[in-house]
Write a protein that holds these residues in place. Structure first.
Motif, PDB file in Angstrom:
ATOM      1  N   ILE A  63       4.680   0.197   0.438  1.00 15.88           N
ATOM      2  CA  ILE A  63       6.067  -0.249   0.293  1.00 15.88           C
ATOM      3  C   ILE A  63       6.781   0.567  -0.770  1.00 15.88           C
ATOM      4  O   ILE A  63       7.899   1.051  -0.562  1.00 15.88           O
ATOM      5  CB  ILE A  63       6.118  -1.752  -0.072  1.00 15.88           C
ATOM      6  CG1 ILE A  63       5.507  -2.573   1.063  1.00 15.88           C
ATOM      7  CG2 ILE A  63       7.548  -2.208  -0.353  1.00 15.88           C
ATOM      8  CD1 ILE A  63       5.243  -4.032   0.716  1.00 15.88           C
ATOM      9  N   SER A  64       6.156   0.752  -1.916  1.00 16.95           N
ATOM     10  CA  SER A  64       6.835   1.383  -3.062  1.00 16.95           C
ATOM     11  C   SER A  64       7.234   2.834  -2.791  1.00 16.95           C
ATOM     12  O   SER A  64       8.162   3.341  -3.417  1.00 16.95           O
ATOM     13  CB  SER A  64       5.954   1.313  -4.309  1.00 16.95           C
ATOM     14  OG  SER A  64       4.744   2.014  -4.088  1.00 16.95           O
ATOM     15  N   LEU A  65       6.568   3.517  -1.871  1.00 17.59           N
ATOM     16  CA  LEU A  65       6.887   4.922  -1.594  1.00 17.59           C
ATOM     17  C   LEU A  65       7.983   5.090  -0.558  1.00 17.59           C
ATOM     18  O   LEU A  65       8.406   6.211  -0.282  1.00 17.59           O
ATOM     19  CB  LEU A  65       5.629   5.662  -1.137  1.00 17.59           C
ATOM     20  CG  LEU A  65       4.484   5.712  -2.142  1.00 17.59           C
ATOM     21  CD1 LEU A  65       3.287   6.440  -1.548  1.00 17.59           C
ATOM     22  CD2 LEU A  65       4.929   6.367  -3.437  1.00 17.59           C
ATOM     23  N   MET A  77      11.297  -0.660   5.792  1.00 15.00           N
ATOM     24  CA  MET A  77      10.863   0.710   6.083  1.00 15.00           C
ATOM     25  C   MET A  77       9.335   0.788   6.157  1.00 15.00           C
ATOM     26  O   MET A  77       8.787   1.506   6.999  1.00 15.00           O
ATOM     27  CB  MET A  77      11.407   1.678   5.024  1.00 15.00           C
ATOM     28  CG  MET A  77      12.930   1.768   4.999  1.00 15.00           C
ATOM     29  SD  MET A  77      13.605   2.392   6.530  1.00 15.00           S
ATOM     30  CE  MET A  77      13.288   4.112   6.337  1.00 15.00           C
ATOM     31  N   ALA A  78       8.646   0.053   5.302  1.00 17.21           N
ATOM     32  CA  ALA A  78       7.187   0.041   5.321  1.00 17.21           C
ATOM     33  C   ALA A  78       6.682  -0.602   6.619  1.00 17.21           C
ATOM     34  O   ALA A  78       5.682  -0.152   7.189  1.00 17.21           O
ATOM     35  CB  ALA A  78       6.633  -0.696   4.107  1.00 17.21           C
ATOM     36  N   MET A  79       7.368  -1.637   7.092  1.00 15.03           N
ATOM     37  CA  MET A  79       6.990  -2.260   8.370  1.00 15.03           C
ATOM     38  C   MET A  79       7.106  -1.253   9.509  1.00 15.03           C
ATOM     39  O   MET A  79       6.203  -1.128  10.341  1.00 15.03           O
ATOM     40  CB  MET A  79       7.879  -3.471   8.665  1.00 15.03           C
ATOM     41  CG  MET A  79       7.588  -4.668   7.826  1.00 15.03           C
ATOM     42  SD  MET A  79       8.719  -5.997   8.335  1.00 15.03           S
ATOM     43  CE  MET A  79       8.755  -6.958   6.856  1.00 15.03           C
ATOM     44  N   LYS A  80       8.221  -0.521   9.529  1.00 15.39           N
ATOM     45  CA  LYS A  80       8.420   0.494  10.573  1.00 15.39           C
ATOM     46  C   LYS A  80       7.386   1.617  10.453  1.00 15.39           C
ATOM     47  O   LYS A  80       6.837   2.079  11.448  1.00 15.39           O
ATOM     48  CB  LYS A  80       9.839   1.083  10.490  1.00 15.39           C
ATOM     49  CG  LYS A  80      10.921   0.143  10.943  1.00 15.39           C
ATOM     50  CD  LYS A  80      12.275   0.824  10.877  1.00 15.39           C
ATOM     51  CE  LYS A  80      13.369  -0.116  11.317  1.00 15.39           C
ATOM     52  NZ  LYS A  80      14.685   0.551  11.334  1.00 15.39           N
ATOM     53  N   GLN A 135      -1.987  -7.173   0.204  1.00 15.14           N
ATOM     54  CA  GLN A 135      -1.841  -7.132  -1.242  1.00 15.14           C
ATOM     55  C   GLN A 135      -0.348  -7.125  -1.578  1.00 15.14           C
ATOM     56  O   GLN A 135       0.443  -7.758  -0.900  1.00 15.14           O
ATOM     57  CB  GLN A 135      -2.599  -5.957  -1.833  1.00 15.14           C
ATOM     58  CG  GLN A 135      -4.088  -6.035  -1.571  1.00 15.14           C
ATOM     59  CD  GLN A 135      -4.838  -4.814  -2.029  1.00 15.14           C
ATOM     60  OE1 GLN A 135      -4.259  -3.813  -2.417  1.00 15.14           O
ATOM     61  NE2 GLN A 135      -6.162  -4.891  -1.982  1.00 15.14           N
ATOM     62  N   ASP A 136       0.051  -6.406  -2.621  1.00 15.99           N
ATOM     63  CA  ASP A 136       1.453  -6.439  -3.036  1.00 15.99           C
ATOM     64  C   ASP A 136       2.259  -5.248  -2.551  1.00 15.99           C
ATOM     65  O   ASP A 136       3.482  -5.317  -2.519  1.00 15.99           O
ATOM     66  CB  ASP A 136       1.541  -6.480  -4.576  1.00 15.99           C
ATOM     67  CG  ASP A 136       1.027  -7.782  -5.140  1.00 15.99           C
ATOM     68  OD1 ASP A 136       1.061  -8.800  -4.416  1.00 15.99           O
ATOM     69  OD2 ASP A 136       0.584  -7.791  -6.299  1.00 15.99           O
ATOM     70  N   ASP A 137       1.610  -4.151  -2.177  1.00 11.06           N
ATOM     71  CA  ASP A 137       2.367  -2.924  -1.950  1.00 11.06           C
ATOM     72  C   ASP A 137       2.096  -2.252  -0.605  1.00 11.06           C
ATOM     73  O   ASP A 137       2.421  -1.090  -0.432  1.00 11.06           O
ATOM     74  CB  ASP A 137       2.083  -1.928  -3.089  1.00 11.06           C
ATOM     75  CG  ASP A 137       3.062  -0.767  -3.061  1.00 11.06           C
ATOM     76  OD1 ASP A 137       4.276  -1.010  -2.915  1.00 11.06           O
ATOM     77  OD2 ASP A 137       2.609   0.384  -3.166  1.00 11.06           O
ATOM     78  N   VAL A 138       1.519  -2.957   0.355  1.00  7.41           N
ATOM     79  CA  VAL A 138       1.187  -2.326   1.631  1.00  7.41           C
ATOM     80  C   VAL A 138       1.536  -3.273   2.779  1.00  7.41           C
ATOM     81  O   VAL A 138       1.330  -4.480   2.677  1.00  7.41           O
ATOM     82  CB  VAL A 138      -0.322  -1.972   1.701  1.00  7.41           C
ATOM     83  CG1 VAL A 138      -0.716  -1.420   3.053  1.00  7.41           C
ATOM     84  CG2 VAL A 138      -0.675  -0.975   0.609  1.00  7.41           C
TER      85      VAL A 138
END
Length: 157
Positions: A63-65, A77-80, A135-138
């Motif tokens: 997510i953070s990237l 965007m991370a979901m896509k 987790q928190d970021d993926v």
């Protein structure tokens, strides 16, 4: 020497009795269920039942990237991105990958190695099973492709 000493004759009897007891005990361990009934037994809790005609893949994305001005936008965007990565994994399974490598050596010592991979293909009929945070970021996306729904000419070998 025609006769065995008495203690040797007794040891043969003891060995024979022990062997008989072992056979009786081990016979009690034999599985008495017919083979068809064994195969129909339900899996234990926590085990996955896999259908060999269904291909399941998972794609991941941090997510953070991701680009975006807000956390919500980055999550979308991370979901896509995780969905696209799952499609890439599925294409690699169905269509295969082209791998090219190049190694360089000097005086029989490996100096460098370059590996490239290419995947190309069309995926039809895949189904998004689940998209969820890890987790928190993926974010992760699970895709399934039921090969029974594909025409025979599109099925992998």
């Amino acid at each position: 020497m025609d006769k065995l000493p008495r203690y040797l004759g007794q040891s043969k009897t003891v060995v024979a009795m022990a062997a008989l007891a072992a056979v009786v005990l081990l016979a009690g361990c034999q599985n008495t269920q017919p083979q068809a009934a064994q195969q129909a037994t339900a899996p234990e809790r926590g085990q996955m039942v896999r259908d060999p005609q269904v291909i399941t893949v998972v794609g991941y994305a941090p997510i953070s990237l991701q680009p975006g001005q807000t956390q919500s936008h980055k999550e979308l965007m991370a979901m896509k991105a995780s969905k696209l990565q799952a499609y890439q994994e599925l294409a690699a399974v169905v269509q295969g990958q082209v791998i090219s490598t190049r190694s360089s050596m000097n005086d029989m010592v490996l100096q460098g190695e370059k590996i490239q991979s290419a995947i190309s293909g069309i995926i039809r009929g895949a189904r998004v099973v689940k998209t969820y945070p890890v987790q928190d970021d993926v974010y992760a996306t699970v895709l399934e492709l039921d090969l029974r729904n594909l025409p025979k000419e599109l099925r992998p070998l």
